[in-house]
Motif scaffolding. Structure first.
Motif, short mmCIF file in Angstrom:
data_model
loop_
_atom_site.label_atom_id
_atom_site.label_comp_id
_atom_site.label_asym_id
_atom_site.label_seq_id
_atom_site.Cartn_x
_atom_site.Cartn_y
_atom_site.Cartn_z
N MET A 148 14.50 4.76 -4.50
CA MET A 148 13.26 5.14 -4.61
C MET A 148 12.79 5.83 -3.24
N ARG A 149 11.71 6.63 -3.31
CA ARG A 149 11.26 7.06 -1.88
C ARG A 149 10.56 5.83 -1.06
N VAL A 150 10.59 6.10 0.23
CA VAL A 150 9.92 5.07 0.82
C VAL A 150 8.37 4.62 0.38
N GLU A 151 7.79 5.70 0.09
CA GLU A 151 6.44 5.46 -0.33
C GLU A 151 6.44 4.62 -1.56
N GLN A 152 7.26 4.97 -2.52
CA GLN A 152 7.41 4.08 -3.78
C GLN A 152 7.62 2.58 -3.34
N LEU A 153 8.64 2.59 -2.52
CA LEU A 153 9.05 1.23 -2.00
C LEU A 153 7.82 0.54 -1.46
N ALA A 154 7.05 1.00 -0.61
CA ALA A 154 5.84 0.51 0.06
C ALA A 154 4.95 0.06 -1.11
N GLU A 155 4.71 0.83 -2.20
CA GLU A 155 3.67 0.55 -3.39
C GLU A 155 4.32 -0.80 -4.18
N LEU A 156 5.64 -0.77 -4.18
CA LEU A 156 6.35 -1.94 -4.74
C LEU A 156 6.18 -3.21 -3.88
N PHE A 165 -2.69 -3.44 1.30
CA PHE A 165 -2.10 -2.41 2.25
C PHE A 165 -0.73 -2.85 3.03
N VAL A 166 -0.05 -1.82 3.28
CA VAL A 166 1.06 -1.94 4.35
C VAL A 166 0.84 -0.85 5.36
N THR A 167 1.72 -0.96 6.24
CA THR A 167 1.90 0.17 7.46
C THR A 167 3.10 0.66 7.26
N VAL A 168 3.65 1.95 7.21
CA VAL A 168 4.77 2.55 7.25
C VAL A 168 5.17 3.47 8.32
N TYR A 169 6.11 3.24 8.65
CA TYR A 169 6.83 4.11 10.02
C TYR A 169 7.99 4.81 9.34
N GLY A 170 7.96 5.94 9.81
CA GLY A 170 9.47 6.78 9.38
C GLY A 170 9.39 7.43 8.08
N MET A 171 8.20 7.63 7.26
CA MET A 171 8.21 8.09 6.05
C MET A 171 8.38 9.48 6.19
N GLN A 201 18.13 1.65 5.41
CA GLN A 201 17.55 2.73 5.34
C GLN A 201 16.06 2.35 5.63
N VAL A 202 15.68 1.18 5.21
CA VAL A 202 14.39 0.61 5.25
C VAL A 202 14.34 -0.86 5.70
N LEU A 203 13.40 -1.15 6.74
CA LEU A 203 13.24 -2.56 6.74
C LEU A 203 12.01 -2.95 6.62
N ILE A 204 11.61 -4.20 5.83
CA ILE A 204 10.63 -4.58 5.32
C ILE A 204 10.54 -5.80 6.20
N THR A 205 9.08 -5.91 6.97
CA THR A 205 8.87 -7.08 7.87
C THR A 205 7.51 -7.20 8.20
N GLY A 206 7.22 -7.83 9.32
CA GLY A 206 5.71 -7.80 9.71
C GLY A 206 5.72 -7.80 11.27
N ASP A 207 4.55 -7.48 11.71
CA ASP A 207 4.08 -7.64 13.37
C ASP A 207 5.00 -6.72 14.02
N ASP A 225 5.61 -2.65 7.31
CA ASP A 225 5.07 -3.64 7.72
C ASP A 225 4.25 -3.94 6.90
N ALA A 226 4.16 -5.36 6.28
CA ALA A 226 3.49 -5.80 5.20
C ALA A 226 2.77 -6.88 5.88
N GLY A 227 2.82 -7.13 7.23
CA GLY A 227 2.11 -8.38 7.70
C GLY A 227 2.92 -9.49 7.78
N HIS A 228 2.58 -10.39 8.76
CA HIS A 228 3.35 -11.63 8.86
C HIS A 228 2.73 -12.51 7.77
N TYR A 229 1.62 -12.88 7.58
CA TYR A 229 0.97 -13.47 6.46
C TYR A 229 1.54 -12.86 5.13
N GLY A 230 1.48 -11.49 5.16
CA GLY A 230 1.66 -10.85 3.65
C GLY A 230 3.01 -11.27 3.13
#
Length: 265
Positions: A148-156, A165-171, A201-207, A225-230
């Motif tokens: 899937m594309r990065v933006e699709q993974l972010a939505e997932l 919300f999440v923050t995405v770098y490298g889209m 290809q993608v790292l999902i994490t926080g902070d 970046d889905a946030g530390h608490y997220g």
């Protein structure tokens, strides 16, 4: 069940010996012989959660992040950390934190997070030791069920972790469908190099800070970046289910209501 017995049950799930050297997981305040009937679970021992533990007549407060992280020079009501410890002790509430031991233990934080995304995990993102000859550690590296594309993974990620919300770098840099993904709940700035080394290809994490995010993108790895608490609030329902097992002797459990401690305005 006495406090020390309950701690033994927690150790069976996520051995405290797994905790990183810099961490302070474990039995942080209270009486080991205290009878535990009522447990309060939260991600952090905030002032609100300490007061809720008192209001719900909890015998034990269990959190993921340790309230005592650096050595205390005094326990009084003049500093926010020691004030909370004092409140817990005055109310005869035991306090236990399961931090990096829970992050690392098989079946706990990293596996839970990977499972929410359907990530077919290959192993830890950072190996810290072994369990029955199998490497254990922080985070997971693996493959998605479908590209899937990065933006699709972010939505997932937003959907599976119930995030607004999440923050995405490298889209803009990672435009092809991604399959190889790393996930590291909590603060993941130190995991960027590990993710790149593992071919993620993608790292999902926080902070994630500005420079870490743009540097990862420059190396061809997007960061969500889905946030530390997220990503780590999954500790709360998991531990509730674990403590509600019949073998725990019928503990009464109350939990923090899951909510992000920040707002975008």
């Amino acid at each position: 069940m006495r406090c020390r017995e309950l701690i033994g049950k927690l150790d069976e799930l996520a051995p405290f010996s797994y905790a990183c050297e810099w961490d302070n997981s474990g039995f942080l305040a209270g009486r080991g012989d205290k009878e535990i009937h009522n447990v309060r679970i939260a991600l952090d021992a905030t002032e609100e959660e300490v007061e809720r533990a008192i209001a719900t007549a909890a015998d034990l407060l269990l959190t993921h992040h340790p309230l005592i992280f650096k050595p205390l020079k005094a326990v009084n009501d003049e500093a926010f950390v020691s004030r909370r410890i004092l409140r817990l002790i005055q109310a005869d509430i035991c306090y236990v934190a399961m931090h990096t031991n829970f992050d690392i233990a098989p079946g706990c934080m990293a596996d839970l997070a990977a499972g929410r995304l359907g990530l077919q995990a290959e192993g830890p993102l950072e190996v810290t030791g072994e369990y029955n000859g199998v490497p254990v550690g922080v985070g997971k590296i693996g493959t998605l069920e479908r590209g899937m594309r990065v933006e699709q993974l972010a939505e997932l990620v937003k959907k599976r972790f119930d995030l607004p919300f999440v923050t995405v770098y490298g889209m803009d840099q990672v435009t092809e469908p991604v399959m190889r993904v790393a996930i590291s709940p909590g603060a993941g700035g130190s995991m960027i190099e590990n993710g790149i080394a593992c071919g993620a290809q993608v790292l999902i994490t926080g902070d994630i800070g500005h420079h870490g995010g743009i540097d990862a993108a420059a190396c061809g790895m997007a960061v969500i970046d889905a946030g530390h608490y997220g990503l780590e609030h999954i500790f709360i329902p998991f531990m509730r289910e674990y403590l509600e097992q019949p073998s725990m002797g019928g503990l009464e459990i109350t939990t923090e209501k899951i909510h992000l401690p920040l707002r975008v305005v």
